[in-house]
Write a protein that holds these residues in place. Structure first.
Motif, PDB file in Angstrom:
ATOM      1  N   TRP A 108       0.863  -1.182   0.000  1.00 25.17           N
ATOM      2  CA  TRP A 108       0.000   0.000   0.000  1.00 25.17           C
ATOM      3  C   TRP A 108       0.891   1.219   0.000  1.00 25.17           C
ATOM      4  O   TRP A 108       1.685   1.420   0.926  1.00 25.17           O
ATOM      5  CB  TRP A 108      -0.894  -0.009   1.242  1.00 25.17           C
ATOM      6  CG  TRP A 108      -2.029  -0.979   1.157  1.00 25.17           C
ATOM      7  CD1 TRP A 108      -3.048  -0.966   0.261  1.00 25.17           C
ATOM      8  CD2 TRP A 108      -2.266  -2.118   2.026  1.00 25.17           C
ATOM      9  NE1 TRP A 108      -3.916  -2.019   0.514  1.00 25.17           N
ATOM     10  CE2 TRP A 108      -3.470  -2.728   1.574  1.00 25.17           C
ATOM     11  CE3 TRP A 108      -1.616  -2.655   3.122  1.00 25.17           C
ATOM     12  CZ2 TRP A 108      -4.012  -3.862   2.190  1.00 25.17           C
ATOM     13  CZ3 TRP A 108      -2.142  -3.767   3.739  1.00 25.17           C
ATOM     14  CH2 TRP A 108      -3.325  -4.371   3.268  1.00 25.17           C
ATOM     15  N   THR A 140      -1.393   4.827   1.350  1.00 28.19           N
ATOM     16  CA  THR A 140      -2.666   4.334   1.870  1.00 28.19           C
ATOM     17  C   THR A 140      -2.319   3.088   2.665  1.00 28.19           C
ATOM     18  O   THR A 140      -1.164   2.655   2.663  1.00 28.19           O
ATOM     19  CB  THR A 140      -3.671   4.051   0.732  1.00 28.19           C
ATOM     20  OG1 THR A 140      -4.931   3.677   1.315  1.00 28.19           O
ATOM     21  CG2 THR A 140      -3.195   2.912  -0.153  1.00 28.19           C
ATOM     22  N   VAL A 195      -6.527  -1.153   2.683  1.00 28.93           N
ATOM     23  CA  VAL A 195      -7.692  -1.111   1.796  1.00 28.93           C
ATOM     24  C   VAL A 195      -7.767  -2.451   1.068  1.00 28.93           C
ATOM     25  O   VAL A 195      -6.747  -3.074   0.766  1.00 28.93           O
ATOM     26  CB  VAL A 195      -7.653   0.067   0.797  1.00 28.93           C
ATOM     27  CG1 VAL A 195      -8.046   1.348   1.496  1.00 28.93           C
ATOM     28  CG2 VAL A 195      -6.293   0.206   0.144  1.00 28.93           C
ATOM     29  N   PHE A 196      -8.996  -2.884   0.819  1.00 34.89           N
ATOM     30  CA  PHE A 196      -9.231  -4.222   0.276  1.00 34.89           C
ATOM     31  C   PHE A 196     -10.289  -4.130  -0.817  1.00 34.89           C
ATOM     32  O   PHE A 196     -11.136  -3.238  -0.798  1.00 34.89           O
ATOM     33  CB  PHE A 196      -9.729  -5.167   1.386  1.00 34.89           C
ATOM     34  CG  PHE A 196      -8.825  -5.212   2.589  1.00 34.89           C
ATOM     35  CD1 PHE A 196      -7.750  -6.079   2.633  1.00 34.89           C
ATOM     36  CD2 PHE A 196      -9.035  -4.353   3.658  1.00 34.89           C
ATOM     37  CE1 PHE A 196      -6.908  -6.116   3.728  1.00 34.89           C
ATOM     38  CE2 PHE A 196      -8.188  -4.376   4.766  1.00 34.89           C
ATOM     39  CZ  PHE A 196      -7.125  -5.255   4.797  1.00 34.89           C
ATOM     40  N   ASP A 197     -10.242  -5.087  -1.722  1.00 36.49           N
ATOM     41  CA  ASP A 197     -11.245  -5.120  -2.779  1.00 36.49           C
ATOM     42  C   ASP A 197     -11.290  -6.535  -3.348  1.00 36.49           C
ATOM     43  O   ASP A 197     -10.243  -7.168  -3.493  1.00 36.49           O
ATOM     44  CB  ASP A 197     -10.879  -4.123  -3.890  1.00 36.49           C
ATOM     45  CG  ASP A 197     -12.035  -3.874  -4.837  1.00 36.49           C
ATOM     46  OD1 ASP A 197     -12.737  -2.866  -4.653  1.00 36.49           O
ATOM     47  OD2 ASP A 197     -12.249  -4.714  -5.736  1.00 36.49           O
ATOM     48  N   SER A 212      -8.926  -7.374  -6.135  1.00 37.39           N
ATOM     49  CA  SER A 212      -7.488  -7.207  -5.892  1.00 37.39           C
ATOM     50  C   SER A 212      -6.925  -8.428  -5.172  1.00 37.39           C
ATOM     51  O   SER A 212      -7.334  -8.731  -4.051  1.00 37.39           O
ATOM     52  CB  SER A 212      -7.287  -5.944  -5.046  1.00 37.39           C
ATOM     53  OG  SER A 212      -5.922  -5.753  -4.763  1.00 37.39           O
TER      54      SER A 212
END
Lengths: 475, 290
Positions: free
Chosen positions: A440, A443, A446-448, A451
């Motif tokens: 990251w 940032t 963060v996750f998606d 990804s």
């Protein structure tokens, strides 16, 4: 500047009805366990029991695998991908519809703040099912084959109970596998709610089977001869045991294990943003995050500026009732985990590092640990090497980018890392040298679903999320 | 007038290939190698556990440089290996005929296939990222890119029964992506492996990228599988040791490619089947904003 006081803003728990006792979910039905052992799941914020669940024994696990095998052969793998996908779309929609209820249930069972379950866990859970639903009829375009492996044995941790379930179940089902899933001993309730959602979605019996229990049940699940694939998220030590148990079999294995993520802050970083990223990197989910940025590597020339601002920011974090919408830091998930965090924090002091915590009051009942920052940490200290899995940050300094990278990579783990700099070329230089599966930059955490996530080295193997997440479930 | 005595041929010494050099085994041992029909061919170095450790050190040392080269450059060097092999094909063909017990014509085919395998994997070097990685459409203002990277030092057990083609078919896919390798040659037929090492040494492949050991599989494979600085294993030639080696590998959570069905490496277009198991996927996030 005057700081406004917060008024309590608790989310109502009336939206959830928790049964006093739960059976196992096998072949589409809740069925009584043959094993008479039971586990009580408590609310870590007040130590009150929430419900009692079965501890599945070998015979129960056998039954679950038989159901999964039957469903795989007769129903699920022959079903056209488009139809499998529609079931997953249904599940995603029901999760969205029941999101608030599931968020409250997760916060009760896990202890994490409602702000996180509501705004992070649940949206990602629904999105994960949506994402993989769309793959079910497009497997021919993955380059990874189209054949499912069979029955997947899946064991998940307590830190993101429903999200880890989604990471395991959604790609497995999209690819045409059926599953036997064991949720964590201390957080079984959202998985059992998910079982109800499978019923509500009309998912064919046996496609998803959920067996609750502790370590014994987990061992029975991952070593079951009917398992074609084993997927585990949890500690590196248990991951090693599973890898040994799977050796010499035909079972495929993916492991998502521990981490000791480095968060590198260069002297040209945007300091306010970096402070926010450091805080979310280590205090998100009480630090119960395998990819937490638990080692802060700050360039020596800005350490004196950065650290007071970091402490000032941490003093504003609100610790307390997980159901209060203002809460930033909830409860530690269990007494055992609290003991582990305390032990490592004590080792930090004993080995010569200096600990600091804000003077925030702790509730009288429940499992709590103040956000803690250790300075004066060396690479040899246990708090710089071992995964604490709690709200404890170890601060180290460096002078050159080469030193930052060497220190960041000086760990058997390789799951995550962070880079803070306003200079793009330095960011890319650093990212390309970090031996970590997720980097990251400017940032953190963060996750998606699109990804890929997973580690290098002893953080495990295989990726979850994205097209590559299907590789683990296709033959 | 005196008769000219017949010239005595200069025989080769078959040695190990470690860190770009050709040492004998540190143990000072060798073992006799016979052809498929049982006649003595030469003595090969009988590598020891210490040679395994030395080879791992050499491979680790070579890793940053090799993985840091551009994919284009790695591809060029693998192609150069094909060129070097082509230039020595008669030597390879004679050795393969003796080692594998095949006809001269079949040996020529096997050498051709081995040369072509290098060309095949040379071409993959700068295409892996585009096939395996790419941009991910995340639901937020982020640049998000997944890229494959080599996993590190890979222990490779060459398959038995195909002294050159089998070996090349498992070595080339490991190093094309930037890994470095410690390879244990077919115990019974190690001579073509040593000749290959001589071709590698003259093909701009940096020392330590491919290290080739000859000796007893049962002696060399366990220390390789248990070595903490080895990241992955290709068990193609493990035979009956496969389960034990996989269990040793679990201690440091090595990536393991299990032995497949017999000769599963023989496909002329294997795709990424032997490349993917030795890749890590790194995903980099960066916010998009003003």
């Amino acid at each position: 500047m005057e700081i406004f006081e917060y008024a309590p803003a608790p989310e109502s728990r009336a939206i959830v009805s928790i049964r006093p006792s739960y059976d196992l979910f096998i072949d589409g039905e809740f069925v009584a366990a043959e094993s008479d052992r039971r586990i009580v799941s408590v609310n870590p914020a007040d130590e009150e029991p929430l419900s009692e669940v079965a501890a599945a024994g070998d015979a129960d696990v056998d039954r679950a695998f038989a159901a999964a095998r039957r469903a795989f052969e007769r129903v699920w793998s022959p079903l056209p991908g488009a139809e499998r996908g529609k079931y997953l779309f249904r599940i995603a929609r029901i999760i969205q519809e029941r999101a608030r209820e599931l968020a409250v249930l997760e916060s009760l069972d896990n202890g994490k703040p409602i702000k996180e379950t509501r705004d992070v866990d649940l949206p990602l859970v629904a999105q994960h099912f949506f994402y993989y639903a769309g793959w079910a009829d497009k497997l021919a375009h993955t380059g990874l084959g189209t054949r499912p492996l069979g029955v997947a044995a899946q064991v998940i941790p307590w830190n993101f109970p429903l999200l880890m379930l989604a990471w395991k179940v959604a790609p497995a089902l999209a690819a045409g596998n059926t599953v036997v899933l064991k949720p964590a001993e201390t957080t079984p309730l959202t998985a059992l709610a998910f079982a109800e959602i499978c019923q509500e979605a009309g998912l064919p019996p046996g496609v998803v089977n959920i067996v609750t229990g502790a370590g014994d049940t987990g061992r029975a699940v991952v070593s079951h001869p009917e398992a074609d694939k084993v997927a585990f998220t949890g500690s590196t030590e248990v991951g090693r045991q599973i890898a040994r148990a799977v050796a010499g079999t035909r079972k495929r294995l993916t492991l998502e294990l521990g981490g000791k993520g480095a968060n590198i802050v260069y002297d040209d970083a945007a300091v306010d943003q970096a402070v926010e990223g450091i805080v979310s990197g280590i205090f998100f989910n009480q630090g119960h995050v395998c990819c937490a940025g638990s080692r802060l590597l700050v360039q020596e020339s800005i350490a004196e500026e950065l650290l007071p601002r970091l402490r000032a920011r941490i003093e504003l974090l609100r610790l307390g009732d997980p159901l209060d919408k203002n809460t930033d830091i909830g409860a530690i998930n269990s007494a055992a985990q609290l003991a582990r965090i305390r032990e490592l924090a004590a080792a930090g002091e004993a080995e010569g590092a200096t600990g600091w915590s804000p003077a925030c009051p702790l509730p009288e009942r429940g499992y709590w640990f103040r956000p803690t920052v250790f300075t004066g940490v060396t690479q040899a200290h246990r708090i710089a090497r071992e995964e604490i899995f709690g709200p404890v940050l170890s601060v180290l300094t460096f002078r050159t980018p080469e030193e930052a990278v060497a220190k960041a990579n000086n760990t058997p783990y390789g799951l995550s890392a962070g880079v803070w700099t306003e200079k793009g070329s330095l960011m890319l230089w650093t990212a390309s040298r970090l031996r970590a599966g997720v980097v990251w930059s400017n940032t953190f955490n963060v996750f998606d679903p699109a990804s890929p996530f997973g580690g290098y080295k002893e953080s495990g193997y295989g990726r979850e999320g994205g097209l590559l997440g299907l590789e683990a479930y296709l033959g | 007038m005196a008769e000219t005595p017949p010239r005595i041929a200069v025989r080769r010494t078959y040695k190990l290939y470690v860190g770009g050099a050709f040492p004998r085994s540190e143990s000072g041992r060798s073992y006799p190698v016979t052809s498929a029909d049982g006649s003595h061919l030469a003595n090969a170095a009988l590598a020891s556990r210490k040679d395994v450790r030395d080879a791992v050190v050499a491979a680790r040392k070579a890793f940053p440089g090799w993985s840091g080269r551009t994919a284009y450059n790695r591809g060029q060097i693998l192609y150069r290996v094909a060129e070097m092999m082509e230039g020595r094909r008669e030597q390879f063909a004679a050795e393969v005929a003796a080692a594998d017990g095949v006809s001269a014509a079949r040996a020529q085919e096997l050498v051709s296939a081995a040369v072509d395998r290098w060309v095949y994997y040379a071409g993959w070097a700068d295409k892996i990222s585009q096939v395996v990685g790419g941009a991910n459409p995340v639901a937020g203002p982020f640049f998000n890119l997944s890229e494959p990277e080599p996993t590190g030092v890979v222990g490779v057990l060459a398959p038995g029964g195909s002294s050159l083609l089998g070996l090349v078919s498992v070595l080339a896919p490991v190093i094309t992506s930037g890994n470095t390798a410690v390879l244990v040659a077919d115990e019974r037929a190690p001579l073509p492996a040593v000749t290959l090492a001589e071709a590698l040494a003259t093909s701009d492949l940096p020392g330590g990228v491919a290290n080739i050991l000859t000796g007893r599989l049962a002696e060399l494979a366990p220390p390789l599988a248990g070595h903490a600085d080895v990241n992955a294993l290709d068990l193609a030639g493990a035979g009956g040791l496969a389960a034990e080696l996989e269990e040793l590998a679990a201690t440091t959570l090595k990536r393991v490619l299990r032995p497949g069905p017999e000769d599963d490496w023989a496909d002329a277009d294997p795709g990424l089947a032997r490349v993917r198991p030795f890749l890590e996927i790194k995903t980099v996030w960066h916010p998009i904003g003003r």
